[in-house]
Write a protein that holds these residues in place. Structure first.
Motif, mmCIF file in Angstrom:
data_model
loop_
_atom_site.group_PDB
_atom_site.id
_atom_site.type_symbol
_atom_site.label_atom_id
_atom_site.label_comp_id
_atom_site.label_asym_id
_atom_site.label_seq_id
_atom_site.Cartn_x
_atom_site.Cartn_y
_atom_site.Cartn_z
ATOM 1 N N GLN A 181 0.808 -1.228 0.000
ATOM 2 C CA GLN A 181 0.000 0.000 0.000
ATOM 3 C C GLN A 181 0.835 1.271 0.000
ATOM 4 O OE1 GLN A 181 0.193 -2.124 2.539
ATOM 5 N NE2 GLN A 181 -0.106 -1.162 4.537
ATOM 6 N N VAL A 240 0.628 3.210 -5.971
ATOM 7 C CA VAL A 240 -0.648 3.086 -5.271
ATOM 8 C C VAL A 240 -1.173 4.479 -4.921
ATOM 9 C CG1 VAL A 240 -1.776 2.224 -3.169
ATOM 10 C CG2 VAL A 240 -0.149 0.782 -4.410
ATOM 11 N N ARG A 260 -7.693 5.445 -0.411
ATOM 12 C CA ARG A 260 -6.406 4.754 -0.392
ATOM 13 C C ARG A 260 -6.446 3.496 0.491
ATOM 14 N NH1 ARG A 260 -2.137 9.257 -0.599
ATOM 15 N NH2 ARG A 260 -3.025 9.493 -2.656
#
Lengths: 115, 1007
Positions: free
Chosen positions: B656, B661, B670
């Motif tokens: 992540q 990303v 997110r």
């Protein structure tokens, strides 16, 4: 409690949403699910509701510019015909244009007998 | 039907069912009971049943008995003698019910039954109210002949018990309410309305006895009921404005005003007076207006006013404010008269309503309605001032000084509270407060019409004062108000001096110092202010660098990303020609921004659009190509990453915290744990495509720019060819991997469309064969969108530069579209595809009929049959598209004699079928809203084709015609009308009337 005796225009019945409602009521009458009297009441409610919602709830705005081609004022109704109109929406980045636009405007409070 | 209950045969069975009906039972049980009882009501035994029920104990039983009488009166016609017997019985039951402990629902229902009787048999009971009072007075149904003028009405009224008074009031109210619904214009009901008005004096006498008690002793329930009853009569009188009735009611206004002072009657009275002032101002006489003024000047009113101003927003207090506003609305003209001191004093009070404590909408419930009144007042003032000289307006004197007072109050009221207060509000309060600010903006725009520059200067001074005092809430509100006026001052430079005071002040420096100095909300509004006055920066380029530096410094801040990026886009778009020399700096700014992890995707798209707008204005093609190439290189980073992630295994995960990303997901979405590589890939694809969309739209020439000479646009440079290849490469790669994603398909189509409207070559103005190729490639989703894009493409090819491509391109696309339509199991299986497909064919037929006609006969047969099926179908949008197709077909013309012959042959072949389809639709099969669309091909057919009359007659007389409600004569007359109108506009109304005749009177409910 007080409901007042204000009349409401029927002009929004010719809008897309009004047309869709009328078509639906027609279908319900065809299927014998409602009678025309109820359909009439639904439309009367629609006249009131759309006028109130447009007045009280719709907060979007737009501005437009164009050339005024024709105008008239007849029976308390203003009619404007515009050419080469550019609409600028409140949150829109791009303007929308139209070659011809007709604006029909009525006084906010209809007077006299039932509309 | 086997679920239906049997009709009860004995009275106990009926009573049992009625009691069950009013018990909490399942809906289906209630519905079955209702159905059984309704059958009984409508049967010949209904009258007898009602009589039996009304003498039984129990409110529900009696109520149902009265209801049965109403049903019978509404559905059966009685001889006058029989009707009078029913009336005598009804009055007898009413009198008994008043003494046998029956509840109000029974009394009210019996009153309704009496009113129903009156509507149908008013000629047998002309003085209904006098007779009812006489009967109530004697506790028996008295002979109708005794209810004459000689009756001592005053004495009867005086001796009525409260219960009898209430019953009489309910009857009087129902009389007005129910007869108000009866058409006042129909000759059938003229006598009914005349008789109602003949009863008005007696009703007024009863009401007056309650409102002005002769013995001086008030009876609150009677008074409240009298006011309720009068409300019904006011509405009736407004709908049926007859002078005698109006005069009778006007006499009761003063006693009603007096009722305001009685606390128990205040709410009922103030509502009635407010409603009547709002909806029927003409009703009130000069004398009434004087009484209202006296009331508002009284201590009682002053006390209520002060309570409201001090922040008491209870129902009663707000009602008082609304009452004031309704009176103000009625006194609009007087309040504009500076010599009317009483009205001017009232105007001051109305301005004061805007100073009530609390924040608008969230706490202060009177601000928004008060501002609405002031907006109406200013608009009236504008009308008055425009009819007089507008020079030297006395802004220091009423009423203009009051308007400026309201401006000042409004500006203060819309200041945001501290964040902790604001955050404590619920979403409704927050939205209400935001709406109140918009109302203030509207009001200011109205005031600007009469004020002009002084209003601008007023807010400029407030901004400067707020800056020097570090009063950030004031700065925000003043900036908001100044921004609201930007639309009014968009042309000319007469306000620039005033604006320079703001944009040349320390404002930009302070804003750049960040949130520690100025709170976020104030910064947001100030950034929007720059956008609102972008035209100013076109004229004052000296302030552009500071403004843009400020905006770029804010765009990475997630709280300021949207206002700043919007302002960047507007400024760069408006000032594009001034900024071309800085293109490198802009590209570097964007490059730096991309490294910011918080950069919002929408803000990025706007920045890209802004930079593309500057590129569009660059003087040379080479500079443009270089700049576009640099942008494409940056967007290409996402594309490469996207392809890489897509090539990973299905279950591969990405950390992540991977920089890609951050590019794939906005901060609010997110992920907090590793995410699937394929998911990252599709998000990156969408982001890259959206960036390309923004670039493509930004590169479009502004609407007001004239296109260069067409002849110069024959070829394109190699640079541009390479850019085309790069962009198409990106689109094809992404499409091949993600065309099952609707967002991807939409974005690619938007990118293609961006070039269609351009008349000059450009990076997104692709050669027709490339567009055709990509359109006809393999798509896994939203093929209808692609066909719609093909339609837009077909229309765009008429531009001079592409004229030579029209025939081959359409010749290639047409079979592709037909093939897609052919694959549909049924024309309505995919309404969107059918609609866009038929629209495509219509455009080809309109512009190049020879291309359409050159298709093989099988293909043409399929197309026309398909369009016919859509016209006969039920889907509204494909049906409308088919109607337009047939309209175009009927009028299609070609210079090529061979093509024209084929068109004529096709018309001869399809004319009868088209006529039949149209007549079946107009004969009742179509929906009401389809009729205007269906009228178009009909009008053209009548105007263009000599056989139209014959075809239409045949279609109408065909055994398959859907309606049996119209005769052969009606059909013949319909055709005659259509032919005589020769396709003129009134045809639509004739079509509508015929549709209605075919459907039957049940559909005449809508005008």
């Amino acid at each position: 409690m007080a409901t007042g005796a204000q009349n409401f225009y029927e002009l929004y019945r010719r809008s897309s949403i009004g047309g869709a409602l009328t078509d639906t009521l027609d279908d319900l009458i065809t299927q014998n699910n409602i009678d025309p009297q109820l359909a009439m009441k639904v439309l009367a409610n629609f006249d009131r509701a759309i006028a109130e919602v447009l007045q009280d709830k719709v907060r979007s705005r737009l501005s437009f510019k164009g050339s005024l081609d024709t105008y008239r004022f007849c029976d308390e109704v203003w009619t404007f015909q515009l050419k080469n109109v550019t609409f600028k929406m409140e949150n829109g980045v791009h303007a929308v244009t139209a070659d011809r636009v007709k604006i029909v405007s009525c006084t906010a409070k209809p007077t006299g007998a039932a509309a | 039907m086997e679920n239906n209950l049997p009709v009860p045969t004995t009275l106990p069975e009926v009573e049992h069912l009625i009691n069950e009906l009013y018990k909490p039972n399942p809906p289906e049980t209630i519905s079955r009971i209702q159905e059984a009882l309704q059958r009984l009501q409508k049967s010949p035994q209904g009258w007898q049943l009602a009589q039996s029920l009304l003498v039984q104990p129990g409110d529900n039983i009696k109520f149902f008995g009265a209801l049965t009488i109403i049903v019978k009166l509404n559905t059966e016609r009685l001889l006058d003698g029989d009707a009078l017997s029913v009336l005598q019985n009804l009055i007898t039951w009413l009198v008994h019910s008043l003494s046998d402990g029956s509840g109000p629902i029974v009394i009210r229902k019996l009153c309704s039954a009496l009113v129903t009787y009156y509507i149908h048999y008013s000629h047998t009971w002309p003085r209904c109210f006098r007779h009812l009072l006489h009967s109530l007075g004697h506790n028996a149904a008295m002979p109708i002949q005794e209810a004459g003028d000689a009756l001592p009405l005053e004495q009867i009224i005086r001796e009525l018990s409260t219960q009898k008074f209430l019953a009489a009031s309910w009857f009087a109210a129902a009389l007005a309410e129910e007869t108000e619904k009866v058409d006042t214009k129909s000759t059938k009901y003229i006598s009914l309305h005349e008789r109602v008005i003949d009863n008005a004096n007696d009703v007024a006498a009863l009401m007056a006895s309650a409102l002005v008690p002769m013995n001086g002793v008030s009876n609150i329930p009677s008074q409240r009921e009298a006011i309720n009853c009068l409300q019904a009569w006011f509405i009736y009188a407004q709908r049926t404005p007859k002078q005698p009735l109006i005069q009778i009611l006007q006499a009761l206004v003063q006693p009603m005003i007096n009722c305001l002072l009685i606390e128990d009657l205040y709410e009922t009275t103030v509502e009635l007076l407010t409603d009547t002032l709002s909806n029927w101002q003409q009703f009130f006489t000069r004398h009434h207006i004087d009484s209202f003024y006296a009331l508002f000047e009284s201590e009682w009113a002053q006390q209520r006013y002060q309570d409201l101003i001090r922040g008491d927003f209870d129902f009663d207090a707000v009602q008082f404010g609304l009452f004031m506003l309704a009176f103000g609305d009625a006194q609009m003209v007087e309040m504009m008269d500076t010599t009317d001191t009483r009205a001017q004093a009232f105007l001051v009070g109305l301005a004061g309503l805007l100073t009530a404590q609390g924040h608008p909408a969230a706490e202060d419930k009177i601000f928004v309605p008060a501002l609405e009144l002031w907006s109406a007042f200013v608009e009236n003032l504008v009308d008055t001032l425009y009819s007089e000289s507008t020079n030297d307006l006395p802004w220091d004197k009423p009423p203009l000084s009051q308007v400026m007072q309201v401006v000042s109050h409004s500006w203060q009221k819309i200041q945001y509270p501290s964040p902790n207060i604001y955050n404590s509000w619920d979403s409704t309060d927050k939205a209400g407060f935001g709406d109140a600010r918009k109302d203030v903006a509207d009001f200011l725009q109205s005031v600007y019409t009469i004020s002009g520059l002084p209003l601008i200067s007023f807010f400029v001074d407030l901004i400067l004062r707020a800056l020097s005092n570090s009063a950030w809430a004031e700065l925000e509100a003043a900036s908001f108000c100044l921004g609201a006026l930007s639309d009014c001052v968009s042309e000319g430079n007469s306000y620039d001096d005033a604006l320079t005071k703001v944009f040349g002040s320390s404002l930009f420096d302070l804003l750049r110092q960040g949130q520690n100095v100025i709170p976020v909300r104030s910064r947001q509004t100030c950034l929007y202010l720059i956008e609102r006055y972008s035209e100013y920066f076109v004229r004052h380029a000296e302030y552009l660098p500071a403004a843009l530096n400020l905006l770029f410094s804010a765009v990475a801040d997630r709280h300021l990303a949207l206002p700043s990026s919007k302002s960047i886009f507007t400024l760069c778009s408006s000032c594009r020609k001034l900024l071309t020399s800085e293109i490198d700096a802009f590209l570097e700014q964007y490059s730096a921004l991309r490294n910011n992890r918080e950069l919002d995707s929408l803000a990025e798209e706007r920045v890209l659009g802004a930079i593309a707008a500057i590129i569009q204005s660059l003087p040379s093609e080479e500079q443009k190509s270089n700049a576009v190439r640099r942008l494409l290189t940056m967007v290409g980073v996402e594309v490469s990453a996207c392809l890489q992630f897509k090539s990973a295994q299905d279950n591969a995960l990405v950390d992540q915290n991977d920089p890609m990303v951050f590019r794939a997901f906005d901060i609010s979405q997110r992920p907090t744990s590793p995410v699937l590589a394929h998911e990252v890939a599709s998000q990156l694809a969408i982001r890259a495509l959206r960036c390309l969309c923004s670039i493509a739209k930004g590169l479009q020439a502004p609407v007001d720019l004239d296109s260069d000479d067409e002849s110069a646009q024959t070829g394109i440079s190699q640079d541009l060819e390479r850019i085309h290849a790069d962009i198409i490469g990106i689109l094809v790669q992404i499409k091949n991997l993600f065309s099952n994603n609707a967002e991807v398909v939409d974005a690619i189509c938007t990118i293609l469309r961006a070039g269609f409207s351009e008349s000059d070559p450009g990076p997104f103005v692709f050669p027709p064969h490339i567009v055709t190729e990509i359109i006809m490639s393999n798509w896994q989703n939203r093929i209808a969108t692609v066909v719609n894009t093909a339609s837009a493409f077909a229309s765009s090819l008429n531009a001079a530069r592409f004229k030579q491509h029209v025939v081959p391109t359409l010749g290639t696309l047409l079979p592709w579209v037909f093939n897609l339509l052919h694959q549909l199991p049924d024309p309505e299986a995919d309404p969107e595809l059918s609609q866009y497909g038929i629209e495509f064919a219509q455009r080809v037929l309109l512009r190049r009929p020879e291309v359409l006609i050159s298709q093989t006969s099988n293909v043409l047969e399929f197309l026309f049959t398909f369009a016919m099926k859509l016209l006969n179908g039920n889907e509204p949008l494909p049906k409308a598209a088919a109607a337009e197709f047939w309209t175009t077909f009927v009028t299609a013309k070609s210079d090529d004699p061979n093509v024209q012959t084929t068109l004529n042959d096709a018309m001869s072949h399809f004319g009868p079928r088209l006529s039949q389809s149209l007549m079946h639709n107009i004969g009742g099969r179509a929906s009401r809203s389809d009729l205007d669309k269906l009228s178009d091909p009909l009008k053209k057919l009548i105007f263009q084709n000599v056989h139209a009359s014959k075809w239409l007659e045949a279609a109408l007389n065909d055994p398959s015609f859907p309606s049996d409600k119209v005769s052969s004569e009606d059909k013949a007359l319909f055709v005659k009308k259509l032919i005589s109108l020769r396709g003129g506009r009134p045809t639509n109304q004739v079509v509508r009337d015929f549709w209605l005749a075919c459907r039957g009177s049940s559909f005449a409910y809508a005008s």
